[in-house]
Design an enzyme around this catalytic site. Sequence first.
Site, short mmCIF file in Angstrom:
data_model
loop_
_atom_site.label_atom_id
_atom_site.label_comp_id
_atom_site.label_asym_id
_atom_site.label_seq_id
_atom_site.Cartn_x
_atom_site.Cartn_y
_atom_site.Cartn_z
N ASP A 81 -7.98 6.87 -7.14
CA ASP A 81 -7.69 5.83 -5.87
C ASP A 81 -8.84 5.80 -4.63
O ASP A 81 -9.98 6.09 -5.82
CB ASP A 81 -7.19 6.70 -4.54
CG ASP A 81 -7.45 5.81 -3.25
OD1 ASP A 81 -6.92 4.97 -3.60
OD2 ASP A 81 -6.57 6.39 -2.60
N ALA A 112 -10.24 5.09 -1.00
CA ALA A 112 -10.69 6.14 0.44
C ALA A 112 -9.91 7.30 0.81
O ALA A 112 -8.56 7.24 0.33
CB ALA A 112 -9.91 5.11 1.73
N ALA A 157 -0.54 4.87 12.46
CA ALA A 157 -1.76 3.73 11.26
C ALA A 157 -1.39 4.93 10.62
O ALA A 157 -1.81 4.63 8.60
CB ALA A 157 -2.85 3.52 11.98
N MET A 161 -0.44 5.18 4.99
CA MET A 161 -0.94 5.26 3.48
C MET A 161 -0.69 5.49 2.42
O MET A 161 -0.10 6.32 2.11
CB MET A 161 -2.43 6.03 4.10
CG MET A 161 -3.51 5.58 4.01
SD MET A 161 -4.00 4.38 3.78
CE MET A 161 -4.49 4.29 5.81
N LYS A 197 -2.02 -3.45 1.94
CA LYS A 197 -2.26 -3.66 3.88
C LYS A 197 -1.22 -4.32 4.27
O LYS A 197 -0.44 -3.83 5.62
CB LYS A 197 -3.64 -3.76 4.06
CG LYS A 197 -4.68 -2.67 3.34
CD LYS A 197 -4.33 -1.71 3.80
CE LYS A 197 -5.19 -0.76 2.88
NZ LYS A 197 -5.34 1.04 2.87
N HIS A 247 2.06 -2.28 4.72
CA HIS A 247 1.65 -0.89 5.26
C HIS A 247 1.91 -1.34 7.14
O HIS A 247 2.81 -0.67 7.82
CB HIS A 247 -0.34 -0.62 5.76
CG HIS A 247 -0.17 0.79 5.75
ND1 HIS A 247 -1.19 1.63 5.30
CD2 HIS A 247 -0.38 1.00 7.67
CE1 HIS A 247 -1.31 2.07 6.49
NE2 HIS A 247 -0.73 1.93 7.88
N ARG A 294 2.17 -0.34 -4.84
CA ARG A 294 2.61 1.10 -4.43
C ARG A 294 3.90 0.97 -3.79
O ARG A 294 4.40 0.64 -2.76
CB ARG A 294 2.00 2.17 -3.98
CG ARG A 294 0.40 2.04 -4.81
CD ARG A 294 -1.21 2.93 -4.25
NE ARG A 294 -1.59 3.29 -4.83
CZ ARG A 294 -3.03 2.90 -4.41
NH1 ARG A 294 -3.19 3.61 -3.08
NH2 ARG A 294 -4.17 3.13 -4.87
N ASP A 306 -4.65 10.79 -2.26
CA ASP A 306 -4.03 11.50 -1.64
C ASP A 306 -2.88 10.41 -0.42
O ASP A 306 -2.83 11.44 0.79
CB ASP A 306 -5.39 11.37 -0.74
CG ASP A 306 -6.23 9.52 -0.03
OD1 ASP A 306 -5.49 8.46 -0.72
OD2 ASP A 306 -5.86 9.45 1.44
#
Length: 287
Positions: free
Chosen positions: A28, A30, A62, A66, A70, A73, A178, A204
């Site tokens: 990944d 970030a 927020a 994750m 987006k 999200h 994902r 992460d």
Amino acid sequence: MSNVMSNTTSNLKQNKTVKSAVEAVIFDWAGTIVDFGSFAPTTIFVEAFKTEYDFDITLAEARVPMGLGKWDHIQAVGKLDSVAQRWSEKFGQTMLDKDIDLIYNRFIPLQKAKVVDHVEPILNAVNVVNDLKKQGIKIGSCSGYPRAVMDILIPAAAKHGYQPDCVVATDDLTHGGRPAPHMVLKNVIELGVGNVANCIKVDDSTPGIDEGHNAGMWTVGLLLSGNEAGLTAQQFQDATPEVLENARNKARLVMEKSNPHFLIDTIDDLPAIVAEIEQRLSVGERP
């Protein structure tokens, strides 16, 4: 599930005389390779909601979804009980797709403008990646960021020395999001990998770990550099052992839900995991 918590790996590096049994490691971005604490996307989500609708969400809210693409999200944030209740109280209805579109369209230019502010590699990430390359291991990558953001992030990261062999953005594929495995499998195709069981997915977030599982790969979750701990690099470096253990336990409660094969603090601990997976592959074990 194994746990490796050492913050140094210099004594674990091995001189390889034969090519590694691991064909590829797919990272990944970030919270994994760059942007310690995964602050670039989360802070921009908060700003996009505020700018477009004068609606406040917290950084913690927020962070919850994750790892997703987006648009997905934003939709997931809107479905959180706390957010949905406040949204309904303010606007008299649930969040609609058109609302998500407007927030997303606000998010993208903000993210493009600010993603380079969080491009610094996580400590020792570049060295770890380059050592993997020296072992003949291919370096893939995928992200919840769309291509428009990745086109800015990729050259910025390259200036810091991070150059993966393949990059797949969440909107590169029709069904790229994902936890579906399509982005990592696109890496497999582009990298010419012969067996997904010889690949490792490092992430992460739980959607990213689920992505690796769905592709049939080994999975490694990160506890302290990513979204769930939410520490800055400076906070991580200054933290007492007690603070780090509390952050580690907080992240573990979430990350264990996706049942990663391994949990480690940061990418700095990855070489020991690669060595263990190599040993397991040598005796015929598979993910």
